[in-house]
Design a protein around this motif. Structure first.
Motif, PDB file in Angstrom:
ATOM      1  N   THR A  69       0.837  -1.206   0.000  1.00 10.52           N
ATOM      2  CA  THR A  69       0.000   0.000   0.000  1.00 10.52           C
ATOM      3  C   THR A  69       0.869   1.252   0.000  1.00 10.52           C
ATOM      4  N   ARG A 127       3.842   1.590  -0.986  1.00 11.39           N
ATOM      5  CA  ARG A 127       4.485   1.725  -2.286  1.00 11.39           C
ATOM      6  C   ARG A 127       3.509   2.296  -3.318  1.00 11.39           C
ATOM      7  N   ALA A 128       2.280   1.760  -3.258  1.00 11.35           N
ATOM      8  CA  ALA A 128       1.266   2.153  -4.246  1.00 11.35           C
ATOM      9  C   ALA A 128       0.918   3.626  -4.104  1.00 11.35           C
ATOM     10  N   LYS A 129       0.893   4.124  -2.876  1.00  8.57           N
ATOM     11  CA  LYS A 129       0.524   5.526  -2.714  1.00  8.57           C
ATOM     12  C   LYS A 129       1.717   6.443  -2.927  1.00  8.57           C
ATOM     13  N   GLY A 130       2.838   5.868  -3.297  1.00 10.13           N
ATOM     14  CA  GLY A 130       3.967   6.672  -3.727  1.00 10.13           C
ATOM     15  C   GLY A 130       4.927   7.120  -2.662  1.00 10.13           C
ATOM     16  N   CYS A 131       5.029   6.357  -1.568  1.00  3.72           N
ATOM     17  CA  CYS A 131       6.005   6.695  -0.547  1.00  3.72           C
ATOM     18  C   CYS A 131       7.419   6.516  -1.105  1.00  3.72           C
ATOM     19  N   THR A 132       8.320   7.347  -0.608  1.00  5.72           N
ATOM     20  CA  THR A 132       9.703   7.217  -1.072  1.00  5.72           C
ATOM     21  C   THR A 132      10.354   6.004  -0.411  1.00  5.72           C
ATOM     22  N   GLU A 133      11.462   5.587  -0.985  1.00  8.79           N
ATOM     23  CA  GLU A 133      12.220   4.455  -0.446  1.00  8.79           C
ATOM     24  C   GLU A 133      12.522   4.661   1.036  1.00  8.79           C
TER      25      GLU A 133
END
Lengths: 351, 287
Positions: A251, A253-259
């Motif tokens: 989730t 990752r999908a919402k665009g959190c950075t590494e």
């Protein structure tokens, strides 16, 4: 079966016992017998302290005070000691006298140092606290960060190198790691002092004094950290690996959190819990490890004191040191158990 | 899925390295008299602090004794203590853990309390305390170390026995009226094999480590050569060059033994754990 799973999740057992602590913490919490085990353990040590010298053949006074005391022994002193230890009375009364003396902070008299045992120990204690304290903080933080980075890159070069390297380092006994560092950086390269905690008669003050202390601390500290960092590292790495498979990471990752956010805020935070256990586990090992490392570097802490007490057969001092160390170890374990239930809501709800 | 655990240990690099190191140390210990013409305490005619030579592979120490010979006989002590403690702890663990799981009830609860309390006792301290009063010897060391390290194993054996107890063939045996000792010896212990070995390796490692540490502190059998004692003596002479062939090889021998045991233990535990095994087969880089 649950116990078994925990045991494997903790990874390899290198120089420390993850499964032992996990199980201990869990078992303790489950049964709500929080304090009783510690009390039993403490009583066992107390009883050994009391029984061992009195069990020895010959004069109990000699067994309690060691041969050093006999040199200074006069009839008056002997009479005073006999009445103080209640040696002319029954075993039960002797035990009561022993406990009462302990309660009033009287650990006995060291004839080698010609001082009360407690004040001898307090003289040496600050250096041990400095050494173990810094070692604890550094090895936990380093283990956490290395574990997160390594677990995030599982199977890649950095992970493999770190895993193999730290496993290798943890294979060394701490006193041998100390010896190697002493030989390499002290004897061969002359970069660190060979003994002591500060330069004697240097007259340093303020910042130069602090730097001098740090200079003496570096090698023993490095020896402890290099050997002990692995436990926190392995636990964090294993937790990272299992956590990264969870759905909430997907989730994130999908919402665009950075590494960095995923690594530290989402997955890393979940690795904190086992690290608390690892840290708690580390404390007894660090304390005993510091005893050995201090001997190698002639670092004037409690370990070095214990070594000399063993060499001079200063029994009251040996007993006093071991009692203090026991209290420290048990308190640390207890603290971690309490902290653990605070940190993990599941544990406190289960109670 | 049936997994041949032993096969996996021998196949893995970690397992191979570990077994090789342990094997090497066992060979050194067993063939000590063949590998060296001296005895560990013999004062040879070579001067003290000699450099390594054809006669003395690691030179001589301050008392003109051959260091290589001392190293070989030190391996004997370490391995004896390690093996002895592993065997004894395994025995106690099976007896306590196995019977606690089979009988259950108050008996089980009593032993689990004993396990908890023993685990809380800091073992290094108890051993130093006892050894400071009683003259330590190898047997006493083995007994003390075993007395303090059995609880971890007992707990694992108990957990494992509880699951084994419910298996079909055990229930079948029980239906036929098998007693607890028969159940334990014929049905439970054979299935405990790999886990038992994992526990024994862990205990052996701790025992070797503790023996070396304690004899480094001067707590050791005066009549027996040991690595910790050699390091205790050698440490004093770091201002001479002798540390290169006295202190360093001894410490390395100890470290390699410990590593051999950890590596074997690690590969055995990974083979036993399906999760770690799975992790080894999917090198997906963690993403």
């Amino acid at each position: 079966m649950q116990d078994l799973e925990m045991r494997h999740l903790n990874g390899p057992e290198v120089g420390w016992d993850g499964q032992k602590a996990m199980e201990k913490a869990k078992a303790l919490l489950r049964r709500g017998t929080f304090f009783s085990n510690y009390i039993i353990a403490f009583v066992i040590i107390l009883t050994l302290n009391f029984v061992l010298p009195r069990m020895m053949p010959g004069d109990p006074l000699q067994a309690i005070y060691g041969e050093e005391a006999l040199l200074a022994m006069t009839p008056q002193l002997e009479a005073e000691l006999v009445s103080r230890l209640a040696l002319d009375q029954s075993i039960g009364q002797q035990f009561v006298a022993y406990i009462l003396a302990l309660l009033s902070g009287d650990l006995g008299h060291s004839y080698y140092y010609n001082q009360e045992v407690l004040s001898v120990i307090l003289d040496f204690l600050p250096w041990t606290l400095l050494l173990t304290g810094t070692a604890l903080v550094i090895s936990t933080l380093a283990g956490l960060i290395l574990g997160i980075e390594s677990g995030y890159r599982r199977g890649r070069q950095l992970d493999k190198t770190l895993l193999a390297g730290l496993m290798f380092l943890s294979g060394f006994p701490d006193f041998f790691m100390g010896i190697v560092l002493l030989l390499v950086f002290g004897v061969v390269m002359g970069m660190v002092p060979l003994s002591g905690a500060l330069t004697p008669y240097s007259g340093l003050e303020g910042l130069p004094l602090a730097l001098d202390i740090l200079h003496h601390l570096l090698a023993p500290l490095a020896a402890l950290v290099l050997v002990r960092v692995t436990s926190a590292y392995l636990l964090t790495r294993n937790t990272m690996i299992t956590t990264l498979k969870e759905n909430f990471i997907l989730t994130a990752r999908a919402k665009g959190c950075t590494e960095g956010q995923i690594k530290y805020r989402h997955a890393g935070r979940n690795s904190l819990l086992p690290v608390v256990t690892a840290t708690g586990l580390l404390i007894p090992h660090l304390i005993t490890g510091a005893l050995f490392v201090e001997i190698v570097f002639s670092y004037p802490g409690v370990g070095w004191l214990l070594y000399n007490a063993l060499l001079t057969r200063d029994y009251p001092l040996i007993q006093g040191i071991l009692l203090m160390v026991t209290v420290a170890v048990l308190l640390a374990n207890l603290l971690v158990d309490l902290l653990y239930s605070k940190l993990d809501p599941r544990v406190s709800h289960a109670r | 899925m049936h997994v041949n655990v032993w096969h996996e240990v021998v196949e893995s690099n970690m397992g191979k390295a570990g077994l090789l190191l342990i094997g090497l140390m066992v060979v050194l210990a067993v063939f000590a008299p063949v590998l060296s013409p001296y005895s560990p305490r013999e004062n040879t005619s070579t001067p003290a602090f000699s450099r390594p030579s054809a006669d003395h592979w690691l030179g001589t120490n301050d008392a003109r004794q051959d260091i290589w010979t001392q190293l070989l006989y030190g391996a004997r002590t370490s391995l004896t203590v390690g093996f002895g403690v592993a065997l004894l702890t395994a025995l106690i663990s099976i007896l306590v853990g196995g019977t606690a799981a089979i009988f259950g009830g108050l008996y089980d609860r009593f032993w689990m309390r004993v396990v908890d309390a023993t685990m809380a006792v800091p073992d290094v301290i108890v051993i130093i305390l006892v050894a400071a009063y009683l003259r330590p010897n190898v047997l006493l060391m083995i007994l003390l170390l075993s007395a303090l390290s059995w609880p971890g194993g007992a707990r694992v054996i108990r957990a494992q026995t509880l699951t084994l107890k419910e298996r079909m063939h055990v229930s079948a045996a029980r239906t036929f009226g098998a007693g607890w000792s028969h159940l334990l010896v014929r049905h439970i212990i054979p299935d405990l094999g790999p886990i038992l070995v994992a526990i024994m390796i862990q205990d052996a490692r701790r025992a070797v480590f503790m023996e070396a540490g304690l004899s480094f502190l001067g707590i050791s059998d005066p009549s027996v050569m040991s690595w910790g004692k050699m390091m205790q003596y050698a440490r004093v002479f770091t201002y001479l060059e002798v540390w290169k062939w006295w202190l360093l090889p001894t410490g390395l021998a100890l470290s390699l033994t410990l590593m051999g045991l950890s590596f074997t233990g690690y590969s055995l535990e990974s083979a036993l754990d399906p999760r770690l095994r799975e992790a080894d087969h999917h090198h997906d880089g963690g993403i």
